[in-house]
Design a protein around this motif. Sequence first.
Motif, mmCIF file in Angstrom:
data_model
loop_
_atom_site.group_PDB
_atom_site.id
_atom_site.type_symbol
_atom_site.label_atom_id
_atom_site.label_comp_id
_atom_site.label_asym_id
_atom_site.label_seq_id
_atom_site.Cartn_x
_atom_site.Cartn_y
_atom_site.Cartn_z
ATOM 1 N N MET A 46 -34.644 102.348 -21.490
ATOM 2 C CA MET A 46 -35.905 101.878 -21.612
ATOM 3 C C MET A 46 -36.280 100.672 -22.061
ATOM 4 O O MET A 46 -37.401 100.085 -21.950
ATOM 5 N N SER B 16 -35.807 97.550 -20.876
ATOM 6 C CA SER B 16 -36.319 96.883 -19.694
ATOM 7 C C SER B 16 -37.660 97.245 -18.907
ATOM 8 O O SER B 16 -38.568 96.557 -18.866
ATOM 9 N N LEU B 17 -37.819 98.564 -19.163
ATOM 10 C CA LEU B 17 -39.081 99.105 -18.673
ATOM 11 C C LEU B 17 -40.256 98.554 -19.797
ATOM 12 O O LEU B 17 -41.322 98.485 -19.358
ATOM 13 N N ILE B 18 -39.961 98.556 -20.964
ATOM 14 C CA ILE B 18 -40.844 98.212 -22.013
ATOM 15 C C ILE B 18 -41.098 96.703 -22.010
ATOM 16 O O ILE B 18 -42.316 96.354 -21.980
ATOM 17 N N ASP B 19 -40.104 95.924 -21.647
ATOM 18 C CA ASP B 19 -40.413 94.580 -21.314
ATOM 19 C C ASP B 19 -41.134 94.351 -20.119
ATOM 20 O O ASP B 19 -42.210 93.457 -20.408
ATOM 21 N N VAL B 20 -41.150 94.965 -19.206
ATOM 22 C CA VAL B 20 -42.029 94.732 -18.010
ATOM 23 C C VAL B 20 -43.465 95.028 -18.158
ATOM 24 O O VAL B 20 -44.458 94.583 -18.077
ATOM 25 N N ILE B 21 -43.572 96.497 -19.038
ATOM 26 C CA ILE B 21 -44.845 96.707 -19.260
ATOM 27 C C ILE B 21 -45.542 95.625 -20.377
ATOM 28 O O ILE B 21 -46.691 95.291 -20.099
ATOM 29 N N PHE B 22 -44.989 95.272 -21.370
ATOM 30 C CA PHE B 22 -45.588 94.284 -22.364
ATOM 31 C C PHE B 22 -45.809 92.763 -21.393
ATOM 32 O O PHE B 22 -46.899 92.559 -21.759
ATOM 33 N N LEU C 132 -46.605 92.802 -18.357
ATOM 34 C CA LEU C 132 -47.772 92.951 -17.454
ATOM 35 C C LEU C 132 -49.103 93.065 -18.351
ATOM 36 O O LEU C 132 -50.154 92.638 -17.910
ATOM 37 N N LEU C 133 -48.963 93.694 -19.595
ATOM 38 C CA LEU C 133 -50.148 93.747 -20.463
ATOM 39 C C LEU C 133 -50.726 92.330 -20.873
ATOM 40 O O LEU C 133 -51.776 92.115 -20.912
#
Length: 132
Positions: A19, A21-27, A29-30
């Motif tokens: 998870m 890399s997914l959290i990094d991408v979401i951060f 984008l935010l």
Amino acid sequence: MWQTMQLDVQINRRRKISMTSLIDVIFLLLLFFMLSSTFSRFSDVELQTSGGQSPNIAQAPPLFVKIDARQVSLNGQRVEETELVEEIKLQRARHDINAMIVSVDNSVSAQKFINVLTSLQALPGIRLQVVH
């Protein structure tokens, strides 16, 4: 036979998804959307200072606008904020007035002050003096 069965069990297991890399991408984008969006409208308000010059003597006394947290008054009479410009136009039509003093109370929000100043600066040929 035992070894074959053990290999089948290992093949059917699923790997856990990371998870991180997914959290990094979401951060990211935010962060991008927060920095690229505008939450409020900004505008410039020009204020002039006297610069040490001698004051001009006006033919008519200036209009006096007082901004309070509860009300806006023009020459001591309460006026709705939306009707302030029209009242000033009427006063200028009756008298030759080209100067205005704007008094601001401590309780006035910055947004209300800017709203009134912006509407007053739309009047052509008027000099504003802001006092506190």
